[in-house]
Scaffold this motif. Structure first.
Motif, mmCIF file in Angstrom:
data_model
loop_
_atom_site.group_PDB
_atom_site.id
_atom_site.type_symbol
_atom_site.label_atom_id
_atom_site.label_comp_id
_atom_site.label_asym_id
_atom_site.label_seq_id
_atom_site.Cartn_x
_atom_site.Cartn_y
_atom_site.Cartn_z
ATOM 1 N N SER A 113 -13.053 -21.600 -26.600
ATOM 2 C CA SER A 113 -13.501 -20.337 -26.454
ATOM 3 C C SER A 113 -14.790 -19.879 -25.782
ATOM 4 N N THR A 114 -15.958 -20.848 -26.344
ATOM 5 C CA THR A 114 -17.256 -20.761 -25.887
ATOM 6 C C THR A 114 -17.217 -20.960 -24.236
ATOM 7 N N VAL A 115 -16.677 -22.081 -23.964
ATOM 8 C CA VAL A 115 -16.809 -22.314 -22.541
ATOM 9 C C VAL A 115 -16.206 -21.393 -21.910
ATOM 10 N N ILE A 116 -15.142 -20.569 -22.282
ATOM 11 C CA ILE A 116 -14.322 -19.679 -21.282
ATOM 12 C C ILE A 116 -15.258 -18.471 -21.460
ATOM 13 N N PHE A 117 -15.374 -17.774 -22.709
ATOM 14 C CA PHE A 117 -15.913 -16.519 -22.724
ATOM 15 C C PHE A 117 -17.549 -16.355 -22.921
ATOM 16 N N ARG A 118 -18.138 -17.366 -23.159
ATOM 17 C CA ARG A 118 -19.616 -17.559 -23.195
ATOM 18 C C ARG A 118 -20.366 -18.504 -22.415
ATOM 19 N N PRO A 119 -20.152 -18.402 -21.172
ATOM 20 C CA PRO A 119 -20.948 -19.477 -20.217
ATOM 21 C C PRO A 119 -22.198 -19.224 -20.479
ATOM 22 N N ASN A 120 -22.735 -20.278 -19.663
ATOM 23 C CA ASN A 120 -24.689 -20.394 -19.944
ATOM 24 C C ASN A 120 -24.959 -19.448 -18.631
ATOM 25 N N LEU A 121 -25.137 -18.044 -19.073
ATOM 26 C CA LEU A 121 -25.819 -16.929 -18.103
ATOM 27 C C LEU A 121 -27.407 -16.974 -18.408
ATOM 28 N N THR A 189 -16.981 -14.616 -9.029
ATOM 29 C CA THR A 189 -15.649 -15.175 -9.219
ATOM 30 C C THR A 189 -15.269 -15.581 -10.492
ATOM 31 N N TYR A 190 -16.139 -15.875 -11.532
ATOM 32 C CA TYR A 190 -15.930 -16.023 -12.822
ATOM 33 C C TYR A 190 -15.086 -14.891 -13.482
ATOM 34 N N GLU A 191 -15.756 -13.707 -13.104
ATOM 35 C CA GLU A 191 -14.967 -12.466 -13.882
ATOM 36 C C GLU A 191 -13.743 -12.241 -13.166
ATOM 37 N N LYS A 192 -13.420 -12.422 -12.015
ATOM 38 C CA LYS A 192 -12.224 -12.374 -11.272
ATOM 39 C C LYS A 192 -11.171 -13.300 -11.682
ATOM 40 N N MET A 193 -11.618 -14.397 -12.060
ATOM 41 C CA MET A 193 -10.806 -15.350 -12.470
ATOM 42 C C MET A 193 -10.364 -15.174 -13.941
ATOM 43 N N LEU A 194 -11.081 -14.604 -14.623
ATOM 44 C CA LEU A 194 -10.595 -14.339 -16.107
ATOM 45 C C LEU A 194 -9.779 -12.965 -16.097
ATOM 46 N N THR A 195 -10.095 -12.207 -15.249
ATOM 47 C CA THR A 195 -9.299 -10.795 -15.292
ATOM 48 C C THR A 195 -7.983 -10.672 -14.386
ATOM 49 N N ARG A 217 -3.702 -16.376 -30.028
ATOM 50 C CA ARG A 217 -3.681 -14.779 -30.067
ATOM 51 C C ARG A 217 -5.183 -14.283 -30.050
ATOM 52 N N THR A 218 -5.646 -14.810 -31.486
ATOM 53 C CA THR A 218 -6.763 -14.136 -31.978
ATOM 54 C C THR A 218 -7.940 -14.358 -31.354
ATOM 55 N N MET A 219 -7.851 -15.889 -30.764
ATOM 56 C CA MET A 219 -9.418 -16.617 -30.144
ATOM 57 C C MET A 219 -9.146 -16.157 -28.746
#
Length: 421
Positions: A113-121, A189-195, A217-219
């Motif tokens: 979940s961290t890798v996907i939603f909380r990258p190193n920005l 690119t990241y935001e487009k990939m996720l959405t 579903r939750t995470m």
């Protein structure tokens, strides 16, 4: 084989509970329309996401955390299939059932979940140092093709047969496209990939389905999305006269590529029959190309045929002395002509079907293999299983094989050879 649960529109979960493994394997796959520019950006992005994230800002931190989770395996990758570019996140961990402690799987899910939603920005964009390093890595991967003459020859053949077509677009993009990536553009690119990407999530292991579905579903609360492009190229190719293209580089062995066109693609009802025909032609060590061109006539150092069903292409690859190009092409065509006229033994058919069946069964020895196999074949049948496909191979007749060979038309003869040849 897998149970499908639609989490959101465009987001699907595939689960396979099995006691076959003591590990739990997961694969998150983002699929979008293939283009060279997007392939470059998405490939660099997968490298950057794999490097570090908000919880583990250094690659060493992430690797240490994986080691502490009983050697859990994590990696990201990118590739193409048909008209699609696919970014995958893969994770494998030991099942809590086989540990004295518990909670490993939950920790692994948190990490994913961290890798996907909380990258190193940093300040809303990726770290330029990391981005530039991963750009260099991808460019080196692209350049490596030029050092491998066999891969380069195959690349040139596809570019000549299908210019500006998914068949010839690299899953890594081009050097120029990679060079143009910035820390800011990578966020887009990241935001487009996720959405916007189609998302398929696979989980294999000794798991309780209801529990897993609730956790996912939750995470992983992805937004629903519309998927509007065709994942496969179905437009027929207009055949022209066979072309010959000769190129020279500093090398010793000649690389011959003979490209054929066929209307029998992945979604065609005769797809399994073409798989058998290709196996007899050049897919295995007992094939006509191997036994006659290489073993009997000693005309090729290596030779085999590849059926690229996604693009309706079959091609023969051979390492030869460049002076033997004309004889080699003639012999290759003779093997195909022999199949067209039915010069195929029962043994050749039986060996081919047995080896095809063995290759698909061996995929079931690993969770990764099961995921890869189903991810490919579910496009044909959401209820796909190996036995059904193997049964279709067993039903292929000699007339079917002759008919498949007759659909193939030579399109290109390409030879890469040394300058002295």
């Amino acid at each position: 084989m897998f149970t499908k649960i639609e989490l959101k529109k465009g987001v699907n979960l595939y689960i396979r509970p099995t006691e076959q493994f003591k590990t739990i394997s997961m694969s998150f796959r983002w699929t979008a329309k293939l283009s060279a520019k997007q392939a470059a950006s998405r490939t660099v992005l997968s490298n950057v996401l794999q490097d570090s994230n908000e919880d583990y800002p250094k690659q060493s931190d992430l690797r240490k955390a994986l080691d502490e989770l009983y050697g859990s395996v994590f990696y990201m990758d990118s590739g193409k299939r048909g008209n699609s570019h696919i970014v995958s996140l893969n994770m494998e961990c030991v099942n809590d059932e086989y540990l004295q402690t518990s909670g490993v799987f939950d920790e692994v899910l948190n990490m994913v979940s961290t890798v996907i939603f909380r990258p190193n920005l940093k300040d809303g964009k990726f770290d330029e140092t990391i981005v530039n390093r991963e750009k260099r890595s991808v460019m080196e991967r692209i350049r490596s093709v030029y050092d491998d003459k066999g891969r380069y020859a195959q690349k040139r053949m596809l570019e000549l047969m299908r210019p500006d077509h998914p068949a010839s677009i690299s899953s890594n993009g081009t050097e120029e496209d990679v060079q143009n990536i910035t820390a800011d553009s990578l966020v887009e690119t990241y935001e487009k990939m996720l959405t916007e990407d189609a998302i398929d999530i696979y989980i294999v292991g000794d798991i309780k389905q209801d529990t897993i579905v609730e956790k996912i579903r939750t995470m992983f609360d992805f937004k629903e999305r519309e998927i509007s492009y065709e994942r496969y190229e179905n437009a027929p190719i207009e055949m022209k006269e066979t072309r010959q293209v000769f190129e020279k580089q500093d090398m010793k062995q000649g690389k011959l590529q003979v490209g054929y066109n066929t209307p029998i693609t992945f979604f065609h009802k005769d797809f399994p029959k073409m798989q058998v025909m290709n196996g007899i032609l050049g897919g295995f060590a007992h094939s006509k190309l191997f036994m006659n061109v290489r073993e009997k006539e000693s005309m090729a150092y290596t030779i085999n045929s590849v059926y690229s069903a996604n693009y309706g292409i079959l091609y023969v690859l051979a390492g030869i002395d460049a002076q033997l190009e004309e004889k080699a092409v003639t012999m290759i065509q003779e093997q195909l002509d022999a199949i067209k006229t039915g010069e195929v033994t029962d043994l050749e058919v039986d060996q081919t079907v047995a080896l095809l069946a063995n290759s698909i069964r061996s995929a079931f020895d690993s969770a990764r293999g099961q995921i890869e196999l189903f991810d490919q074949y579910k496009q044909l049948d959401e209820n796909f299983n190996a036995d059904k496909l193997i049964a279709e191979w067993h039903e292929v007749s000699l007339d079917d094989i002759k008919r498949m060979a007759s659909t193939i038309q030579m399109e290109l003869i390409y030879l890469l050879s040394g300058r002295e040849a």
